[in-house]
Design an enzyme around this catalytic site. Structure first.
Site, PDB file in Angstrom:
ATOM      1  N   CYS A   1      -1.395  -2.092  -0.105  1.00 10.19           N
ATOM      2  CA  CYS A   1      -2.525  -1.234  -0.491  1.00 10.19           C
ATOM      3  C   CYS A   1      -2.147   0.239  -0.374  1.00 10.19           C
ATOM      4  O   CYS A   1      -1.366   0.729  -1.180  1.00 10.19           O
ATOM      5  CB  CYS A   1      -3.762  -1.617   0.300  1.00 10.19           C
ATOM      6  SG  CYS A   1      -5.253  -1.196  -0.596  1.00 10.19           S
TER       7      CYS A   1
ATOM      8  N   HIS B   1      -4.184  -7.247  -0.578  1.00  9.88           N
ATOM      9  CA  HIS B   1      -3.913  -7.527   0.847  1.00  9.88           C
ATOM     10  C   HIS B   1      -3.463  -8.982   1.022  1.00  9.88           C
ATOM     11  O   HIS B   1      -4.305  -9.854   1.290  1.00  9.88           O
ATOM     12  CB  HIS B   1      -5.170  -7.285   1.678  1.00  9.88           C
ATOM     13  CG  HIS B   1      -5.531  -5.840   1.789  1.00  9.88           C
ATOM     14  ND1 HIS B   1      -5.092  -5.043   2.821  1.00  9.88           N
ATOM     15  CD2 HIS B   1      -6.272  -5.047   0.985  1.00  9.88           C
ATOM     16  CE1 HIS B   1      -5.558  -3.820   2.654  1.00  9.88           C
ATOM     17  NE2 HIS B   1      -6.280  -3.793   1.543  1.00  9.88           N
TER      18      HIS B   1
ATOM     19  N   GLU C   1      -2.070 -10.309   3.459  1.00 13.10           N
ATOM     20  CA  GLU C   1      -2.215 -10.777   4.847  1.00 13.10           C
ATOM     21  C   GLU C   1      -3.470 -11.623   5.060  1.00 13.10           C
ATOM     22  O   GLU C   1      -3.517 -12.444   5.971  1.00 13.10           O
ATOM     23  CB  GLU C   1      -2.192  -9.584   5.824  1.00 13.10           C
ATOM     24  CG  GLU C   1      -3.411  -8.664   5.828  1.00 13.10           C
ATOM     25  CD  GLU C   1      -3.351  -7.543   4.784  1.00 13.10           C
ATOM     26  OE1 GLU C   1      -2.620  -7.690   3.786  1.00 13.10           O
ATOM     27  OE2 GLU C   1      -4.057  -6.524   4.962  1.00 13.10           O
TER      28      GLU C   1
HETATM   29  N1  GLN Z   1      -7.320   4.492   0.496  1.00 10.81           N
HETATM   30  C1  GLN Z   1      -6.767   3.701  -0.553  1.00 10.81           C
HETATM   31  C2  GLN Z   1      -7.783   3.371  -1.628  1.00 10.81           C
HETATM   32  O1  GLN Z   1      -8.963   3.455  -1.409  1.00 10.81           O
HETATM   33  C3  GLN Z   1      -6.126   2.441  -0.024  1.00 10.81           C
HETATM   34  C4  GLN Z   1      -7.102   1.469   0.567  1.00 10.81           C
HETATM   35  C5  GLN Z   1      -6.466   0.435   1.451  1.00 10.81           C
HETATM   36  O2  GLN Z   1      -5.320   0.580   1.882  1.00 10.81           O
HETATM   37  N2  GLN Z   1      -7.212  -0.606   1.788  1.00 10.81           N
HETATM   38  O3  GLN Z   1      -7.415   2.987  -2.711  1.00 10.81           O
END
Ligand code: GLN
Length: 546
Positions: free
Chosen positions: A394, A520, A522
């Site tokens: 992410c 994600h 994970e």
């Molecule tokens: N801050 C980033 C976004 O909003 C990444 C979000 C995250 O890592 N969950 O896209």
């Protein structure tokens, strides 16, 4: 004796187990609930799980990891308590929006119904309106396909906030009867060093509090550091009104939390639960689980050290699912995974080689805001230039794109518009559908979305298929107008949304294993089925070990 017809009906009904906690928080109620679910599922029962949290946020999505730890995301896009991660990892039972209710969520639906005139003429009160709403939330998991619902009540008996939940479950037993409901109370039996003794008094007191509310626990699970003696069991049984065999010991496990279900099964906890609920015992199959635990304790292929470069490193719950998924990757490779927690900001003050030297792999997890981003970018540059296996998740993927833009493509001021709205090179930008969004709660791109993986990529090898579904939680995305420049310079667009519009995975052409994803992974890793990206990341870290 129940007559056979009623016995048949009882067995068809969804039965409910409630887990409360006493004395102190952080006793591991989530892990205990998850272990019970896992054991019952492996005895052939169809189980669903749920957590009720007594705080006023509608969900934990708006809370800082410092307050709440990780926000766990379900397939259907709920931002939930991290205990749901334990539920899914232990039991492999999927959770959903119905698996986590907070006081805020309960109140907000009661209040909106009141505004719509739903209680016209009535005075809306905690009892019965809030308690009815709580009971409806619990019943929302009942179905023909569900034998047992396990509901964990967050907080500790005696908290003012928990009272409506406890009153609701008291009413639940009154309405469904003893054979369809089961109360388990998890409590602490501390060892007082100076006295050289274990103390049962705090447990007696917390059972006393429950009794005042009208709840008498059927089973007591005692968290302790040392083995309980016969005298403690007898005392707890007598004063807490629980038969001696239903005073279960849950001692701290020596090696891994995945030992907990095995320890509980040794004391027949699952059998007792089924007996109380008048359900047939059926046989228990946990050999594969025991083998997995054995692998964690005695891995055959040595160890790897993974540096996790984040900004909530001091709090071990902030990256819970990531740490667990790394361990799963280790299990799949029979490798012990040591985790070096690196504070991203330290990389802004000290040389990378001092902090990252010797790491066999580097992982940059998700996050929000610009604190620590410069450090994360330095860590990524280190992984890229030193050919160290890298997994970006992410924000970790977004930082990898920024690093590549700045240091390989030569766009020195490249940035995400999350950190610099006026950047000349917005290589990461707000998603189109986010541009009009102002409210913060539940408004990100959330939950499972499909992704198509390109042939000949590391991700294709890892997943061994081309179509996948992964969970998201973000507002910003790879800016596709830079695709050409990036690809020309050696960045591989390894995964996109099926329409090709959103970039979901990037890799590096000239690197042994560098994979960064917008989703994600994970959240979908379990100890028995390590996530393919984590499994291959650890594999690469082990095989490229210097
Ligand atoms: N801050 C980033 C976004 O909003 C990444 C979000 C995250 O890592 N969950 O896209």
């Amino acid at each position: 004796m129940t007559c056979p017809f009623f016995k048949f009906i009882w067995e068809l009904m969804t039965k409910h187990i409630f887990i409360t906690g006493g004395v102190v928080s952080s006793l591991g109620k989530g892990i205990t609930a998850a272990s019970i679910a896992m054991l019952l599922k492996r005895r052939g029962y169809r189980v669903r799980m749920q957590k009720l949290d007594p705080y006023l946020n509608v969900d934990p999505g708006t809370m800082s990891p410092y307050q709440h730890g990780e926000v766990y995301v379900t397939d259907d896009g709920a931002e939930t308590d991290l205990d749901l991660g334990h539920y899914e990892r232990f039991s492999e039972i999927p959770c959903s929006k119905a698996s986590n209710y907070t006081t805020g969520r309960i109140y907000s639906s009661v209040i909106s119904r009141e505004r719509e005139g739903g209680y016209l003429g009535g005075t809306v009160q905690v009892i019965p309106h809030i308690t009815n709403e709580i009971k409806a939330a619990i019943h929302s998991l009942d179905s023909e396909d569900t034998d047992i619902v396990i509901t964990e009540i967050g907080g500790t008996a005696g908290d003012i906030e928990s009272l409506p939940f406890l009153e609701a479950i008291r009413q639940f037993r009154h309405e469904l009867g003893d054979e369809n409901t089961l109360f388990i109370h998890l409590t602490l039996v501390p060892y007082i060093k100076a006295a050289g003794e274990m103390k049962t008094k705090p447990s007696q007191q917390s059972v006393g509090i429950l009794r005042e509310i009208g709840i008498i626990p059927d089973i007591l699970i005692c968290r302790c550091e040392r083995p309980m003696l016969e005298e403690h069991r007898s005392k707890l049984s007598l004063f807490c009104n629980v038969p001696k065999e239903l005073v279960i010991e849950e001692q701290d496990v020596a090696n891994t939390i995945y030992e907990v279900p095995i320890e509980l099964a040794k004391q027949d906890l699952d059998k007792h639960v089924l007996n109380i609920l008048s359900l047939p015992e059926k046989s228990l199959e946990i050999e594969d689980w025991k083998t997995m635990v054995d692998t964690v304790i005695n891995p055959r292929n040595g160890k790897v050290e993974i540096a996790v470069v984040g900004k909530y490193i001091s709090l071990k719950d902030a990256y819970k699912s990531i740490y667990e998924a790394l361990i799963h990757g280790g299990i799949a490779n029979s490798v012990k995974v040591l985790i070096r927690m690196v504070e991203a900001e330290d990389l802004e003050r000290f040389p990378e080689k001092d902090i990252l030297a010797g790491a066999d792999g580097i992982l940059v997890p998700g996050g929000f805001g610009d604190r620590g981003v410069a450090g994360k970018i330095k860590a990524i540059e280190y992984a890229r230039t030193k050919n160290i296996p890298f997994l970006g998740i992410c924000l970790g993927m977004q930082c990898a794109v920024i690093e590549f833009a700045r240091n390989v493509c030569g766009f020195k001021e490249a940035d995400s518009t999350e950190f610099n709205r006026k950047t000349n090179y917005p290589v990461i930008d707000l998603m189109e559908e986010q541009k009009m969004v102002t409210a913060k709660g539940g408004t990100m791109r959330l939950g499972s979305y499909p992704c198509v993986i390109g042939e000949g990529t590391k991700s294709r090898i890892a997943y061994d298929k081309t179509s996948i579904g992964e969970r998201h939680r973000h507002r910003y995305e790879f800016n596709s107008s830079y695709k050409y420049e990036f690809e020309k310079n050696g960045l591989v667009i390894a995964g996109t949304s099926p329409d090709g519009r959103l970039v979901e995975i990037v890799e590096l052409k000239n690197h042994p294993w560098f994979v960064a994803c917008q989703f994600h992974p994970e959240f979908k890793s379990t100890p028995l089925k390590a996530h393919p990206l984590f499994m291959n990341f650890i594999k690469a870290a082990r095989s490229l070990q210097k």
